[in-house]
Structure formats: C-alpha cells, structure tokens
Design an enzyme around this catalytic site. Structure first.
Site, PDB file in Angstrom:
ATOM      1  N   CYS A 117     -12.299  12.087 -12.811  1.00 47.99           N
ATOM      2  CA  CYS A 117     -11.571  11.100 -13.643  1.00 47.99           C
ATOM      3  C   CYS A 117     -12.366  10.670 -14.866  1.00 47.99           C
ATOM      4  CB  CYS A 117     -11.203   9.884 -12.808  1.00 47.99           C
ATOM      5  SG  CYS A 117     -10.293  10.298 -11.327  1.00 47.99           S
ATOM      6  N   HIS A 260      -9.687   3.843 -17.110  1.00 43.70           N
ATOM      7  CA  HIS A 260      -9.065   4.866 -16.270  1.00 43.70           C
ATOM      8  C   HIS A 260      -7.967   4.205 -15.441  1.00 43.70           C
ATOM      9  CE1 HIS A 260      -8.325   7.902 -13.417  1.00 43.70           C
ATOM     10  NE2 HIS A 260      -9.067   7.404 -12.454  1.00 43.70           N
ATOM     11  N   ASN A 290      -2.403   7.767 -10.854  1.00 45.18           N
ATOM     12  CA  ASN A 290      -3.723   8.203 -11.314  1.00 45.18           C
ATOM     13  C   ASN A 290      -3.631   9.676 -11.733  1.00 45.18           C
ATOM     14  OD1 ASN A 290      -6.379   9.085 -11.486  1.00 45.18           O
ATOM     15  ND2 ASN A 290      -7.062   8.021  -9.639  1.00 45.18           N
TER      16      ASN A 290
HETATM   17  O1  UT7 Z   1      -9.918   7.765  -9.822  1.00 45.59           O
HETATM   18  C1  UT7 Z   1     -10.750   7.214  -8.884  1.00 45.59           C
HETATM   19  C2  UT7 Z   1     -10.175   7.616  -7.603  1.00 45.59           C
HETATM   20  N1  UT7 Z   1      -9.859   6.662  -6.634  1.00 45.59           N
HETATM   21  C3  UT7 Z   1      -9.449   5.388  -6.742  1.00 45.59           C
HETATM   22  O2  UT7 Z   1      -9.412   4.807  -7.762  1.00 45.59           O
HETATM   23  C4  UT7 Z   1      -9.036   4.695  -5.491  1.00 45.59           C
HETATM   24  C5  UT7 Z   1      -9.766   3.421  -5.252  1.00 45.59           C
HETATM   25  N2  UT7 Z   1      -9.238   2.746  -4.090  1.00 45.59           N
HETATM   26  C6  UT7 Z   1      -8.024   2.140  -4.046  1.00 45.59           C
HETATM   27  O3  UT7 Z   1      -7.311   2.137  -5.025  1.00 45.59           O
HETATM   28  C7  UT7 Z   1      -7.623   1.419  -2.776  1.00 45.59           C
HETATM   29  O4  UT7 Z   1      -8.709   1.382  -1.897  1.00 45.59           O
HETATM   30  C8  UT7 Z   1      -6.399   2.063  -2.070  1.00 45.59           C
HETATM   31  C9  UT7 Z   1      -5.147   1.829  -2.892  1.00 45.59           C
HETATM   32  C10 UT7 Z   1      -6.642   3.557  -1.884  1.00 45.59           C
HETATM   33  C11 UT7 Z   1      -6.165   1.425  -0.703  1.00 45.59           C
HETATM   34  O5  UT7 Z   1      -6.046   0.010  -0.818  1.00 45.59           O
HETATM   35  P1  UT7 Z   1      -6.845  -0.929   0.175  1.00 45.59           P
HETATM   36  O6  UT7 Z   1      -6.428  -2.319  -0.135  1.00 45.59           O
HETATM   37  O7  UT7 Z   1      -8.308  -0.591   0.047  1.00 45.59           O
HETATM   38  O8  UT7 Z   1      -6.246  -0.532   1.578  1.00 45.59           O
HETATM   39  P2  UT7 Z   1      -6.977   0.114   2.833  1.00 45.59           P
HETATM   40  O9  UT7 Z   1      -7.404   1.504   2.570  1.00 45.59           O
HETATM   41  O10 UT7 Z   1      -8.016  -0.840   3.302  1.00 45.59           O
HETATM   42  O11 UT7 Z   1      -5.793   0.147   3.868  1.00 45.59           O
HETATM   43  C12 UT7 Z   1      -5.162  -1.033   4.336  1.00 45.59           C
HETATM   44  C13 UT7 Z   1      -4.072  -0.651   5.318  1.00 45.59           C
HETATM   45  C14 UT7 Z   1      -4.530   0.336   6.376  1.00 45.59           C
HETATM   46  O12 UT7 Z   1      -3.910  -0.017   7.600  1.00 45.59           O
HETATM   47  P3  UT7 Z   1      -4.749  -0.821   8.727  1.00 45.59           P
HETATM   48  O13 UT7 Z   1      -5.909   0.091   9.054  1.00 45.59           O
HETATM   49  O14 UT7 Z   1      -5.160  -2.097   8.068  1.00 45.59           O
HETATM   50  O15 UT7 Z   1      -3.752  -0.967   9.822  1.00 45.59           O
HETATM   51  C15 UT7 Z   1      -3.952   1.656   5.914  1.00 45.59           C
HETATM   52  O16 UT7 Z   1      -3.685   2.542   6.981  1.00 45.59           O
HETATM   53  O17 UT7 Z   1      -3.001  -0.017   4.641  1.00 45.59           O
HETATM   54  C16 UT7 Z   1      -2.663   1.220   5.286  1.00 45.59           C
HETATM   55  N3  UT7 Z   1      -2.180   2.161   4.283  1.00 45.59           N
HETATM   56  C17 UT7 Z   1      -0.883   2.226   3.911  1.00 45.59           C
HETATM   57  N4  UT7 Z   1       0.214   1.547   4.316  1.00 45.59           N
HETATM   58  C18 UT7 Z   1       1.391   1.840   3.732  1.00 45.59           C
HETATM   59  C19 UT7 Z   1      -2.881   3.067   3.566  1.00 45.59           C
HETATM   60  N5  UT7 Z   1      -2.058   3.717   2.714  1.00 45.59           N
HETATM   61  C20 UT7 Z   1      -0.816   3.220   2.926  1.00 45.59           C
HETATM   62  C21 UT7 Z   1       0.449   3.491   2.356  1.00 45.59           C
HETATM   63  N6  UT7 Z   1       1.509   2.780   2.786  1.00 45.59           N
HETATM   64  N7  UT7 Z   1       0.618   4.408   1.378  1.00 45.59           N
END
Ligand code: UT7
Length: 337
Positions: A117, A260, A290
């Site tokens: 990225c 980004h 993204n």
């Molecule tokens: O270009 C650089 C590349 N990457 C990035 O920029 C990504 C950086 N990270 C992020 O943007 C965030 O960490 C995410 C959007 C990927 C995730 O958000 P988060 O607030 O960190 O959520 P999490 O990973 O802690 O997940 C929270 C919950 C989990 O469930 P439990 O374990 O709390 O029961 C996940 O399983 O949300 C669940 N979850 C979803 N639920 C519904 C994960 N993806 C989804 C989904 N729909 N698509």
C-alpha cells in the site's frame, strides 16, 4: 527546501475504477457479515471489482492515459514507466513491461515497485531519483494499480470486505515551465520484522504453487488486522511529522491530506493524533475500499479533478502497508499549464 537538485512536478493525474460495484449487502449474501458491521468498523460502503478478463495492466493503462492527457504528453514523450503493484498480471515479466506495450511507449525503462500500500510513495521517490539524476529523463509515468479481487479469500470475512480494484497514475516531470504540483520531499521506511502481519505466503519461491498449496489457501492475502491498525496509525503520524520537518513546513499550513484509504477509523485516528480537522481529508474509502498501491493516486486524482485542491496549497500524502512499509510526501500544488 529539501531538494538537492532540480524540482520535480506532478504534471498530470488520472484514475480508473472498474464498472462493477459490490456493495456490503451484496457481500452479506456470501459471507457472514452485515452492512452495519462493515460501515461502522471501516467506513467502506462498496468496492469496485474488475470485469472478467480485466487485469491489473488494463486498469493501469486507463489511469496512465488520463494522466498523460492532463499532462499533454504523448507516448513518445514518456521516458520511463513505473508500476506500483502487489497484484501484477503475473510474477514476471513486470506489469510495467506489459503496460509499456499496451500504451505504445518507446523502448524506455519499465519496471515494477512492490511496497504494497506504500508502493505509490515508493514509486514517487524512485521516479524523482531518476528525473533528478539524469536530464535525459524528462517525464516519468508512475501508476499504482491493483486487482486485489484476484488474491482475496472470498470465504474470509475479516479480509474480503476490505479490498477493491482500481488504478491511479501521475506524470512526473522536470519541466518547471509546464506547472504542476512541486514535490518538496519524500520520506520512506520499512520494518521487515513485521512481514507476517500482512502477506500472501503462496506462489513465491518459499511455497511454490502446488495442488496442496492451493488447497491450503496459501494463495490468498492473510492479515492480522488489529495489529496492523495500531502500527498504521503510528507510522502515518510519524510519516506526516517527519516530512513536514524535512520540508520545513508547519502542519497548520497544510491544505489537504491524502492518506492511504484503508479504513476510515485509521484516518480519523491519524487526524486526531495530528490535531487536524477531518475536513482536510478528501476520503473515498467508502466508494472503493482499500485499493492498496492505487489508493493514494486515485484519491489525489479525484481531489484534483473536483477542484478540492487550490493552487498554492500544500498537499500531504501518507501511506502504510505490508512489509511493513510506510511513506510520506509533501507537494505544493499548482494547476498544470
Ligand atoms: O493497507 C493496510 C492494510 N490493512 C489495514 O489497513 C487493516 C487494518 N485493520 C483494520 O482495518 C481493522 O482491524 C479491521 C477492519 C480489519 C477489523 O476491525 P477490528 O475492530 O479490529 O475488529 P476485529 O478484527 O477485532 O474483530 C472484531 C469481531 C470479531 O469477532 P469476535 O472475535 O469479537 O467474536 C471478528 O470475528 O468482528 C468479527 N468480524 C466480523 N464480523 C462481521 C471480523 N470481520 C467481520 C465481518 N463482519 N466482515
């Protein structure tokens, strides 16, 4: 200023996004997710997906053509071509060589840059170096182009909702009479210790493609989103401060910030750490998700074409991605003549 050679100008910009739109509701039909979860956690409402048979080089060609049109240069005036991508048409030859042929450019140097990225900012510094080092290079076309839909695990809800396809391009020139945004400096960095936080393990020399590697889903993007989030905010805030210090420009004098476009919460957190109003950030993550190396040039092109950036304004661009890598740049915008 910080330049130790001739000034380099962004003389044209262009972008392209495929027609097909995939909304959050569309996605909730094949993975367990909701529009509400995706919007509140990421700000993303839809993403564009390449058509059947449409590949990274095709999107790069479209964006490059528009940038060359704005810069008023023809194929015979392009002296080098750089494509920033992590989704090349194939492992080799470079996507740049394929784009060179499709655009009908001369026998100029053409190569890819892979800094995920941050690839566009890495490409800017590479292009700037080429232009500053040798006067025979007058115009360099730099494109960030991605077909992320080709490496996404469509069964992994934690990653598949985040990414989209698209391309953004710039023409960089050493001709100051043509106007354009003057690049005042570029800052880059990397920390390979964190490489496993976002990667695609299969398809390289470590895990070559085999039936087993495909069945084990090794050819898809893997990410530890939560860790990446924290490091992204830290690196982008530092990148912003470092480039402003290098260029001796105050944060209060910045008129537009193009980060980004990964997640609106990352952008909000960066704005809050920098104590900047979100109004300075012309974001489009809600429309495209993204798009990795395409995200900064795509947002830049949209901001310029919608007259969001005024002449004389300082534009700060900051990126972060797999590697881990990061980069920032400061540009003083003036419309190309
Ligand atoms: O270009 C650089 C590349 N990457 C990035 O920029 C990504 C950086 N990270 C992020 O943007 C965030 O960490 C995410 C959007 C990927 C995730 O958000 P988060 O607030 O960190 O959520 P999490 O990973 O802690 O997940 C929270 C919950 C989990 O469930 P439990 O374990 O709390 O029961 C996940 O399983 O949300 C669940 N979850 C979803 N639920 C519904 C994960 N993806 C989804 C989904 N729909 N698509």
């Amino acid at each position: 200023m910080s330049n130790h050679g001739p000034s380099i100008y962004v003389r044209g910009t262009g972008s392209y996004a495929p027609e097909k739109i995939l909304t959050n509701d569309d996605m909730s039909k094949f993975v367990e997710t909701t529009d509400e979860w995706i919007v509140t956690r990421t700000g993303i409402r839809q993403r564009r997906i390449a058509a059947e048979g449409e590949v990274t080089s095709d999107m790069a060609v479209e964006a490059a053509r528009k940038a060359m049109e704005m810069a008023k240069i023809g194929p015979d005036e392009v002296d080098a071509l750089i494509i920033a991508t992590l989704t090349p048409d194939m492992l080799f030859p470079s996507t740049a060589c394929i784009v060179q042929h499709k655009l009908g450019l001369g026998p100029i140097p053409a190569f890819d840059v892979d800094a995920a990225c941050s690839g566009f900012i890495y490409g800017l510094e590479t292009a700037r170096g080429i232009l500053m080092a040798n006067p025979k290079y007058k115009n360099v076309v730099l494109v960030g182009a991605e077909k992320l839909s080709s490496i996404i695990d469509w069964e992994d809800r934690a990653t598949c909702v985040l990414f989209g396809d698209g391309a953004g391009a710039v023409v960089l020139s050493r001709d100051e009479t043509a106007g354009g945004g003057e690049l005042l400096g570029v800052q880059l960095g990397a920390n390979g210790k964190n490489a496993p936080l976002i990667h695609m393990p299969g398809g390289g020399s470590q895990i070559p493609s085999t039936v087993d590697s495909v069945q084990a889903r090794q050819h898809f993007l893997k990410m530890n989103g939560r860790e990446v989030f924290k490091l992204a905010v830290r690196a982008m805030v530092k990148g912003a401060n470092d480039i402003l210090e290098e260029c001796d420009v105050n944060l209060e004098d910045v008129g537009c910030v193009i980060p980004h476009q990964a997640n609106i919460r990352i952008i909000e957190s960066v704005a809050s750490h920098l104590k900047l109003s979100l109004d300075l950030f012309p974001n489009n993550v809600q429309n495209y998700g993204n798009t990795s190396a395409a995200s900064v040039p795509l947002a830049l092109d949209e901001a310029i074409r919608s007259n969001r950036i005024a002449d004389g304004e300082y534009v700060l661009m900051i990126a972060f991605g797999a590697g881990l890598t990061w980069g920032s740049t400061l540009m003083k915008w003036n419309s190309p003549k």
